[in-house]
Design a protein around this motif. Structure first.
Motif, PDB file in Angstrom:
ATOM      1  N   VAL A 144       0.856  -1.182   0.000  1.00  0.00           N
ATOM      2  CA  VAL A 144       0.000   0.000   0.000  1.00  0.00           C
ATOM      3  C   VAL A 144       0.898   1.240   0.000  1.00  0.00           C
ATOM      4  O   VAL A 144       1.794   1.346   0.842  1.00  0.00           O
ATOM      5  CB  VAL A 144      -0.925   0.012   1.223  1.00  0.00           C
ATOM      6  CG1 VAL A 144      -1.779   1.274   1.224  1.00  0.00           C
ATOM      7  CG2 VAL A 144      -1.802  -1.223   1.247  1.00  0.00           C
ATOM      8  N   PRO A 145       0.699   2.176  -0.913  1.00  0.00           N
ATOM      9  CA  PRO A 145       1.559   3.363  -0.944  1.00  0.00           C
ATOM     10  C   PRO A 145       1.194   4.362   0.144  1.00  0.00           C
ATOM     11  O   PRO A 145       0.070   4.378   0.650  1.00  0.00           O
ATOM     12  CB  PRO A 145       1.271   3.949  -2.328  1.00  0.00           C
ATOM     13  CG  PRO A 145      -0.151   3.556  -2.600  1.00  0.00           C
ATOM     14  CD  PRO A 145      -0.313   2.181  -1.988  1.00  0.00           C
ATOM     15  N   GLY A 146       2.180   5.196   0.520  1.00  0.00           N
ATOM     16  CA  GLY A 146       1.925   6.286   1.447  1.00  0.00           C
ATOM     17  C   GLY A 146       1.981   5.873   2.897  1.00  0.00           C
ATOM     18  O   GLY A 146       2.020   4.694   3.247  1.00  0.00           O
ATOM     19  N   ASP A 147       1.982   6.895   3.757  1.00  0.00           N
ATOM     20  CA  ASP A 147       2.099   6.668   5.191  1.00  0.00           C
ATOM     21  C   ASP A 147       0.787   6.827   5.940  1.00  0.00           C
ATOM     22  O   ASP A 147       0.738   6.652   7.145  1.00  0.00           O
ATOM     23  CB  ASP A 147       3.124   7.650   5.788  1.00  0.00           C
ATOM     24  CG  ASP A 147       4.520   7.442   5.223  1.00  0.00           C
ATOM     25  OD1 ASP A 147       4.866   6.280   4.956  1.00  0.00           O
ATOM     26  OD2 ASP A 147       5.239   8.439   5.041  1.00  0.00           O
ATOM     27  N   ALA A 148      -0.259   7.204   5.246  1.00  0.00           N
ATOM     28  CA  ALA A 148      -1.541   7.409   5.916  1.00  0.00           C
ATOM     29  C   ALA A 148      -2.043   6.097   6.501  1.00  0.00           C
ATOM     30  O   ALA A 148      -1.648   5.009   6.060  1.00  0.00           O
ATOM     31  CB  ALA A 148      -2.550   7.976   4.930  1.00  0.00           C
ATOM     32  N   PRO A 149      -2.921   6.148   7.501  1.00  0.00           N
ATOM     33  CA  PRO A 149      -3.470   4.904   8.059  1.00  0.00           C
ATOM     34  C   PRO A 149      -4.063   4.028   6.976  1.00  0.00           C
ATOM     35  O   PRO A 149      -4.649   4.504   6.009  1.00  0.00           O
ATOM     36  CB  PRO A 149      -4.547   5.393   9.030  1.00  0.00           C
ATOM     37  CG  PRO A 149      -4.099   6.765   9.414  1.00  0.00           C
ATOM     38  CD  PRO A 149      -3.444   7.332   8.187  1.00  0.00           C
ATOM     39  N   TYR A 174      -8.702  -2.670  -3.583  1.00  0.00           N
ATOM     40  CA  TYR A 174      -7.568  -2.764  -4.498  1.00  0.00           C
ATOM     41  C   TYR A 174      -7.760  -3.954  -5.436  1.00  0.00           C
ATOM     42  O   TYR A 174      -8.481  -4.899  -5.121  1.00  0.00           O
ATOM     43  CB  TYR A 174      -6.263  -2.970  -3.717  1.00  0.00           C
ATOM     44  CG  TYR A 174      -5.982  -1.940  -2.651  1.00  0.00           C
ATOM     45  CD1 TYR A 174      -5.561  -0.656  -2.982  1.00  0.00           C
ATOM     46  CD2 TYR A 174      -6.111  -2.261  -1.294  1.00  0.00           C
ATOM     47  CE1 TYR A 174      -5.290   0.282  -1.995  1.00  0.00           C
ATOM     48  CE2 TYR A 174      -5.842  -1.324  -0.299  1.00  0.00           C
ATOM     49  CZ  TYR A 174      -5.432  -0.055  -0.657  1.00  0.00           C
ATOM     50  OH  TYR A 174      -5.160   0.866   0.320  1.00  0.00           O
ATOM     51  N   ARG A 175      -7.041  -3.919  -6.558  1.00  0.00           N
ATOM     52  CA  ARG A 175      -7.091  -5.032  -7.507  1.00  0.00           C
ATOM     53  C   ARG A 175      -5.677  -5.395  -7.949  1.00  0.00           C
ATOM     54  O   ARG A 175      -4.837  -4.519  -8.187  1.00  0.00           O
ATOM     55  CB  ARG A 175      -7.920  -4.661  -8.732  1.00  0.00           C
ATOM     56  CG  ARG A 175      -7.947  -5.764  -9.825  1.00  0.00           C
ATOM     57  CD  ARG A 175      -8.850  -5.382 -10.974  1.00  0.00           C
ATOM     58  NE  ARG A 175      -8.461  -4.099 -11.545  1.00  0.00           N
ATOM     59  CZ  ARG A 175      -9.324  -3.220 -12.065  1.00  0.00           C
ATOM     60  NH1 ARG A 175     -10.622  -3.487 -12.055  1.00  0.00           N
ATOM     61  NH2 ARG A 175      -8.905  -2.080 -12.562  1.00  0.00           N
ATOM     62  N   ARG A 183       4.059  -9.636 -13.896  1.00  0.00           N
ATOM     63  CA  ARG A 183       5.041  -8.567 -14.088  1.00  0.00           C
ATOM     64  C   ARG A 183       5.840  -8.338 -12.810  1.00  0.00           C
ATOM     65  O   ARG A 183       7.067  -8.178 -12.853  1.00  0.00           O
ATOM     66  CB  ARG A 183       4.328  -7.296 -14.521  1.00  0.00           C
ATOM     67  CG  ARG A 183       5.260  -6.174 -14.954  1.00  0.00           C
ATOM     68  CD  ARG A 183       4.534  -5.140 -15.801  1.00  0.00           C
ATOM     69  NE  ARG A 183       3.300  -4.657 -15.195  1.00  0.00           N
ATOM     70  CZ  ARG A 183       2.086  -4.903 -15.685  1.00  0.00           C
ATOM     71  NH1 ARG A 183       1.946  -5.646 -16.776  1.00  0.00           N
ATOM     72  NH2 ARG A 183       1.018  -4.412 -15.097  1.00  0.00           N
ATOM     73  N   ALA A 184       5.175  -8.325 -11.669  1.00  0.00           N
ATOM     74  CA  ALA A 184       5.878  -8.122 -10.409  1.00  0.00           C
ATOM     75  C   ALA A 184       6.835  -9.273 -10.127  1.00  0.00           C
ATOM     76  O   ALA A 184       7.976  -9.055  -9.693  1.00  0.00           O
ATOM     77  CB  ALA A 184       4.872  -7.984  -9.265  1.00  0.00           C
ATOM     78  N   ALA A 191       5.712  -4.601  -6.030  1.00  0.00           N
ATOM     79  CA  ALA A 191       4.857  -3.685  -6.780  1.00  0.00           C
ATOM     80  C   ALA A 191       3.964  -2.950  -5.786  1.00  0.00           C
ATOM     81  O   ALA A 191       3.980  -3.235  -4.580  1.00  0.00           O
ATOM     82  CB  ALA A 191       4.028  -4.435  -7.816  1.00  0.00           C
ATOM     83  N   THR A 192       3.183  -2.020  -6.307  1.00  0.00           N
ATOM     84  CA  THR A 192       2.329  -1.184  -5.468  1.00  0.00           C
ATOM     85  C   THR A 192       0.861  -1.490  -5.732  1.00  0.00           C
ATOM     86  O   THR A 192       0.447  -1.675  -6.884  1.00  0.00           O
ATOM     87  CB  THR A 192       2.599   0.306  -5.748  1.00  0.00           C
ATOM     88  OG1 THR A 192       3.967   0.591  -5.459  1.00  0.00           O
ATOM     89  CG2 THR A 192       1.714   1.188  -4.876  1.00  0.00           C
TER      90      THR A 192
END
Length: 342
Positions: A144-149, A174-175, A183-184, A191-192
């Motif tokens: 999961v990207p970012g630092d938010a909860p 998410y999908r 690819r990952a 991957a993200t």
């Protein structure tokens, strides 16, 4: 997000859910395609609950379960350690399949085994990891990207092999498509995660940080996911992308956790109330009628369930006994239950 923040958020969401609905909603008129037969609640339900198999860790606090469609093996994840356990067909005791903390995993909540020999394991604090069930090798991780909860909770595998994951705090699904997984795996294994469906503004109003989206199940060209605080069920059309609330007749899904869908029958684990419910979906999936409900403390805070060999397997988390839902001492060993009559 720290474990203490997760726990406070979990408890806040649960308390809000309980306060919101003290009892099931009264029966409504049946929607087209749904009968009006009365709900059946089994009596002497404890006799319907027995131990399927035991888990090896006295601090397991299990959360998710998956059945391997190829081998019949069952996998259970530990919310507190990130371990994953495996129970071979017919065995009364599970073994450790992936050790605690493997690959930096803090939790192991949502699990799914797909038809290609892969095990998907969500980590509520990070994302999802994908393993080869034969070699136990890590194939890829999606973060999961970012630092938010965030709280990556449960997942489902659609007919085309795509995985869909709920985030209980960010209110998105998410999908991960088969092409993205390939690819990952071919480019470093990392991957993200990116949102495919955003429920912001769709869910019932609630305080910021409340747990919402939880269990998810894949149907025919659609997904079903539950808002554990609002008690609602939502249908996502995988062709048009439309999100709509399913009309529930005979009850609600407050405290709704794991879901299991077979044809037009939907099972739900309601964790805080020690309840399993069974619903009949209309042909178009826009309405559901409550058919059966079983409430028993012997379910020990059921977090999810899976249908296997014509029976219902339920994870007994005991989260309220020293886990994320309250202090105390759990009964050991932790177990997964067979539940009959539901």
């Amino acid at each position: 997000m720290s474990r203490s923040i997760q726990r406070r958020t979990f408890l806040t969401a649960t308390a809000a859910a309980i306060a919101a609905t003290a009892a099931g909603a009264p029966p409504a008129s049946a929607a087209p395609g749904l009968s009006t037969a009365p709900v059946s609640t089994p009596r002497s339900s404890t006799r319907r609950i027995s131990t399927a198999f035991e888990l090896p860790d006295d601090r397991a606090y299990p959360e998710g379960i998956a059945a391997d469609p190829r081998t019949g093996a069952l996998y259970v994840g530990s919310y507190t350690t990130g371990a994953v356990y495996r129970a071979a067909p017919g065995r009364r005791a599970a073994e450790t399949f992936l050790p605690p903390g493997a690959d930096g995993r803090n939790t192991a909540n949502g699990l799914k085994a797909d038809g290609s020999g892969r095990l998907w394991v969500t980590d509520s604090t990070a994302g999802v990891a994908v393993y080869d069930v034969r070699t136990r090798a890590l194939l890829a991780r999606f973060d999961v990207p970012g630092d938010a909860p965030r709280f990556v909770n449960d997942l489902a595998i659609a007919a085309d092999g795509s995985a869909y994951l709920t985030d209980s705090v960010r209110e998105v699904v998410y999908r991960v498509t088969p092409a993205e997984l390939a690819r990952a795996a071919a480019h470093g294994g990392r991957a993200t995660l990116t949102p495919a469906y955003d429920f912001g503004g769709i869910l019932a109003p609630h305080p910021a940080g409340t747990f919402t989206l939880n269990g998810i199940a894949a149907g025919d060209h659609c997904l079903f996911t539950v808002d554990m605080t609002g008690g609602a069920l939502y249908r996502v059309d995988l062709i048009t992308g439309r999100i709509r609330q399913v009309a529930l007749h005979g009850g609600d899904l407050v405290n709704g956790d794991g879901l299991e869908l077979v044809g037009t029958t939907l099972w739900a684990a309601l964790n805080r109330t020690d309840t399993i419910t069974r619903w009949r979906l209309s042909a178009d999936g826009t309405a559901a009628r409550l058919e059966r409900s079983l409430t028993d403390p012997a379910l020990q805070i059921p977090t999810t369930l899976v249908r296997h060999d014509g029976r219902t397997l339920v994870v007994r988390s005991q989260f309220d006994k020293g886990g994320p839902m309250g202090p105390g001492t759990p009964e050991t060993p932790f177990t997964v239950a067979w539940v009959r009559g539901i």
